[in-house]
Enzyme design. Sequence first.
Site, short mmCIF file in Angstrom:
data_model
loop_
_atom_site.label_atom_id
_atom_site.label_comp_id
_atom_site.label_asym_id
_atom_site.label_seq_id
_atom_site.Cartn_x
_atom_site.Cartn_y
_atom_site.Cartn_z
N SER A 181 2.75 -5.07 7.15
CA SER A 181 2.46 -4.75 5.76
C SER A 181 3.55 -5.28 4.84
O SER A 181 4.75 -5.06 5.08
CB SER A 181 2.40 -3.23 5.57
OG SER A 181 1.13 -2.75 5.86
N ASP A 203 -3.20 -19.30 12.34
CA ASP A 203 -2.09 -19.93 13.05
C ASP A 203 -2.13 -19.53 14.52
O ASP A 203 -2.02 -18.34 14.86
CB ASP A 203 -0.77 -19.52 12.41
CG ASP A 203 0.38 -20.42 12.82
OD1 ASP A 203 0.68 -20.46 14.03
OD2 ASP A 203 0.95 -21.09 11.94
N HIS A 206 0.85 -1.19 0.00
CA HIS A 206 0.00 0.00 0.00
C HIS A 206 0.88 1.23 0.00
O HIS A 206 2.08 1.18 0.27
CB HIS A 206 -0.95 0.02 1.20
CG HIS A 206 -0.25 0.08 2.53
ND1 HIS A 206 0.39 1.21 2.99
CD2 HIS A 206 -0.06 -0.86 3.49
CE1 HIS A 206 0.92 0.98 4.18
NE2 HIS A 206 0.66 -0.27 4.50
#
Length: 465
Positions: free
Chosen positions: A394, A379, A252
């Site tokens: 990110s 998980d 992003h």
Amino acid sequence: MSTREKRRRAAGLFLIALFLTLCSTPQFRTFVAFPDHLRLPQGQAQDLTLRLPFRATVYADGEGALALNGERLGEEGSQAVLSTPLSIAALQTGRSTVDFRLFGLIPFRRLTVDVVPQIKVVPGGHSIGVLLRSRGVIVVGFAAIRGPDGEVHHPGMDAGIQVGDIILEINGREVTSEEQAARLFEEAGRKGEPVTLTLKRKGKLLTQQVTPVQEKESGRYRVGLYIRDGAAGVGTLTYYEPKSRTFGALGHVITDGGTSQPIDVRDGHIVAAEVTSVQKGRRGLPGEKIGSFHDQDNWLGTIEKNTRFGIFGKMNRPLSNPFFPEPVPVAMANQVKEGPAEILTVVEGQKMERFTVEIQRVIPEPTADGKNMIVKITDQRLLEKTGGIVQGMSGSPILQDGRLVGAITHVFVNDPTRGYGAMIEWMLQESGVLPSRESGVREENPPGLVSRPACLQDLAVHPPN
């Protein structure tokens, strides 16, 4: 109401009910979702489903570039049963147009297929520090200046400058840093002259004049603006493409922390980083990785672009991955499916780990904000350590069936176990590894899902100028 009017109303209601019934059928939804554009790596195939109880003749230009259910497609046409899955295989690179015609006569669907060379990349997962310098300096706030006369002045604000403006030039000189801007303001103030600022505001250029005011306490001349010339933070590398030495990270755009404006990159670098601790995320309060730059003077790569699909640039040296000694193929957007997957990321030191996730929703078309899939952390180890997706994650690569499919980008504020991901196809296209293709951009953000970029930006507000 006359009998004729009653019949017309009844017929209209019947047609509306029939239309709504058809729209709710799996066949209609499948037909609407059928893509009008595919990009396939050479040698790979894509299954398509229409679920219609018809036979069709399928034609294609670009003789021999594609195969349908094992038979080469061409202008003479191939027969297909639309109630069963169709497999389109990419045989030769290039663009082909595929036409579906009912009974060989009635055109009802057209598909453009771009066959591209197979791309293999080294998956990321490495923790990185990001250092960006912007073009010009960004106005992030205002400061009051008390002059020698004891009066309070707001020269920048009074001149019409706004938060988010980018100062590109001062008196015709390109602005490259906060320090340079402060020096130019000081020089003009001592001469008793105003400064002419060239600003960029929402993509448009404009000019403003400001007269610096001497500050009583320090004796320095200022214009009452908080400015910033870059950003620094911790994120995760997504991939390294060995042939072009290109890297992609974050998934992003990086924005200025004070104004939320995308940073126009003048120059930047990535360096190795390590995670010193993790603040676990919880409902309403996303967590974060607490990190530090490692060997800041030893750059891993140079940043060239800051886009809606992440940052991109060139690596200074080859990159390796402990879990994937050889590069892995990438999946195009239409090859990503809902179901199990895994991510690579660092939650302690510089140790990369693998964690299981589930892709819950796929949006194959490019979106305005790079949110192409919804991902849930499954998980238990990662949930215990971080509570789910946290800032600093990110860019963590998402792999499915041995292929790199995308990167983690955002965390849902009210459910840190889930977040968004960006498709690797759009990241590769943004970086230039894949050629661009014309495509509409979807504006989509599922209702009730408030998200935040999962990129930790450690931004400091500097003294006013």
